[in-house]
Design an enzyme around this catalytic site. Structure first.
Site, mmCIF file in Angstrom:
data_model
loop_
_atom_site.group_PDB
_atom_site.id
_atom_site.type_symbol
_atom_site.label_atom_id
_atom_site.label_comp_id
_atom_site.label_asym_id
_atom_site.label_seq_id
_atom_site.Cartn_x
_atom_site.Cartn_y
_atom_site.Cartn_z
ATOM 1 N N MET A 27 58.134 20.373 -2.347
ATOM 2 C CA MET A 27 59.057 21.494 -1.838
ATOM 3 C C MET A 27 60.367 20.932 -2.137
ATOM 4 S SD MET A 27 57.073 23.805 0.941
ATOM 5 C CE MET A 27 57.397 22.928 2.376
ATOM 6 N N GLU A 32 61.884 9.013 -0.556
ATOM 7 C CA GLU A 32 61.282 8.036 -1.159
ATOM 8 C C GLU A 32 59.510 8.254 -1.215
ATOM 9 O OE1 GLU A 32 60.828 4.741 -3.153
ATOM 10 O OE2 GLU A 32 62.742 5.600 -2.672
ATOM 11 N N GLY A 33 59.257 9.208 -0.190
ATOM 12 C CA GLY A 33 57.727 9.205 -0.102
ATOM 13 C C GLY A 33 57.310 9.926 -1.547
ATOM 14 N N HIS A 34 58.212 11.163 -1.859
ATOM 15 C CA HIS A 34 57.819 11.815 -3.044
ATOM 16 C C HIS A 34 58.057 11.050 -4.193
ATOM 17 C CE1 HIS A 34 59.539 15.132 -0.333
ATOM 18 N NE2 HIS A 34 58.418 15.540 -0.856
ATOM 19 N N VAL A 173 55.190 6.296 3.013
ATOM 20 C CA VAL A 173 56.173 5.468 3.084
ATOM 21 C C VAL A 173 57.131 5.385 4.355
ATOM 22 C CG1 VAL A 173 58.231 4.970 1.652
ATOM 23 C CG2 VAL A 173 56.088 5.887 0.685
ATOM 24 N N SER A 182 60.169 11.778 5.935
ATOM 25 C CA SER A 182 59.720 13.234 5.816
ATOM 26 C C SER A 182 61.271 14.141 5.768
ATOM 27 C CB SER A 182 59.147 13.628 7.275
ATOM 28 O OG SER A 182 59.464 15.099 7.448
ATOM 29 N N ARG A 184 62.264 16.361 7.026
ATOM 30 C CA ARG A 184 62.593 16.846 8.405
ATOM 31 C C ARG A 184 63.563 15.658 8.909
ATOM 32 N NH1 ARG A 184 57.762 20.143 8.883
ATOM 33 N NH2 ARG A 184 58.446 22.310 8.305
#
Ligand code: PAF
Length: 277
Positions: A27, A32-34, A173, A182, A184
């Site tokens: 979205m 870093e997670g993506h 991550v 996140s 958020r």
């Protein structure tokens, strides 16, 4: 890197991709997670497609759709160096044209945890992910373990609807201090950022008890609740110790177990989880 928004453009661009195609649905407002999902897709697939679409149907009436952070230019700058082949950034009209009325719904798995707090959320997620799978036709699709219930629901949907692809779930991550990454987190200011560590601390307390032999699920839930209750800025929404596959609450921990929680830190709703066993 090709960047397209209409369905026709997407289909023409998809025809140009050869070999194994990996899809990373997002979205946007990438962190870093993506990027870890994209790197994994890149390592495992010849071609990588990233979708960026803030899906309105997975937001409840009182949730933050209008406020959800968006910055396409920033996202593209982050993606480009990773060797992504195609970015699909459809509009809401492309995904849900006038008269739209078809939904994909996974039943029991969506009733508890996030589903209990956010009643129409998973219907929106499974519908949009099914549409992304149909349009992109990937061989592999990458999701983060951070949204543990979402990952379980998408695995179920993929199996139930016979999508010919592999769902790959990648590890959470974390920031150096343990906070799960996140989009958020950007709302966490001042003392809220520090208070947000309570999720990691509560999960760590359960893990420590588990590792010293505790197997009573209620005791493990209570340990997590005690840590959250000690943080004045935190308001617990749920704490769970559930079977990893069925997501049913456990009495005794035996096999692979999902420890998860949702906590409000001020106005920011955070989720996190550990998988043990
Ligand atoms: O995890 C997300 O970012 C979203 O729920 C997803 C899978 C991209 C569907 O909109």
């Amino acid at each position: 890197m090709m960047i397209v928004s209409s369905l026709d453009e997407l289909r023409s661009a998809r025809l140009l991709l050869d070999g194994t195609v990996g899809l990373v649905p997002t979205m946007g407002y990438l962190h870093e997670g993506h990027l870890s999902l994209i790197r994994r897709a890149k390592a495992e697939c010849k071609s990588v497609v990233v979708s960026i679409f803030v899906n309105p149907t997975q937001f409840g009436p009182n949730e933050d759709l209008a406020k959800y952070p968006r910055d396409l230019e920033r996202d593209l700058k982050l993606i480009e160096p990773l060797g992504v082949d195609l970015v699909w950034n459809p509009t809401a009209e492309v995904m849900y044209p006038n008269g739209y009325q078809t939904w994909v719904e996974v039943e029991a798995l969506t009733k508890g945890l996030e589903g209990a707090m956010r009643p129409s959320h998973f219907r929106g997620v499974t519908t949009v992910v099914a549409k992304l799978f149909n349009a992109v036709q990937p061989h592999k699709a990458y999701f983060g373990q951070k949204d543990a219930q979402q990952a379980a629901v998408i695995r179920r949907m993929t199996q139930d609807l016979n999508f010919p692809l592999e769902v790959v779930v990648c590890p959470i991550v974390r920031e150096a201090d343990g906070l799960a990454m996140s989009s958020r987190n950007k709302y966490l200011e001042g003392d809220d950022r520090k208070a947000a560590l309570v999720l990691f601390q509560a999960l760590s307390a359960a893990k420590e008890a588990y590792e010293t032999g505790e197997r009573d699920a209620e005791t493990l839930r209570r340990k997590m609740k005690e840590v959250i209750a000690a943080e004045p800025r935190a308001q617990m929404q749920y704490v769970s110790c559930a079977d990893y596959d069925s997501l049913e609450e456990l009495e005794t921990v035996t096999g692979k177990t999902l420890f998860s929680m949702a906590v409000l830190i001020g106005k920011t709703r955070l989720i996190d989880n550990f998988v043990l066993g």
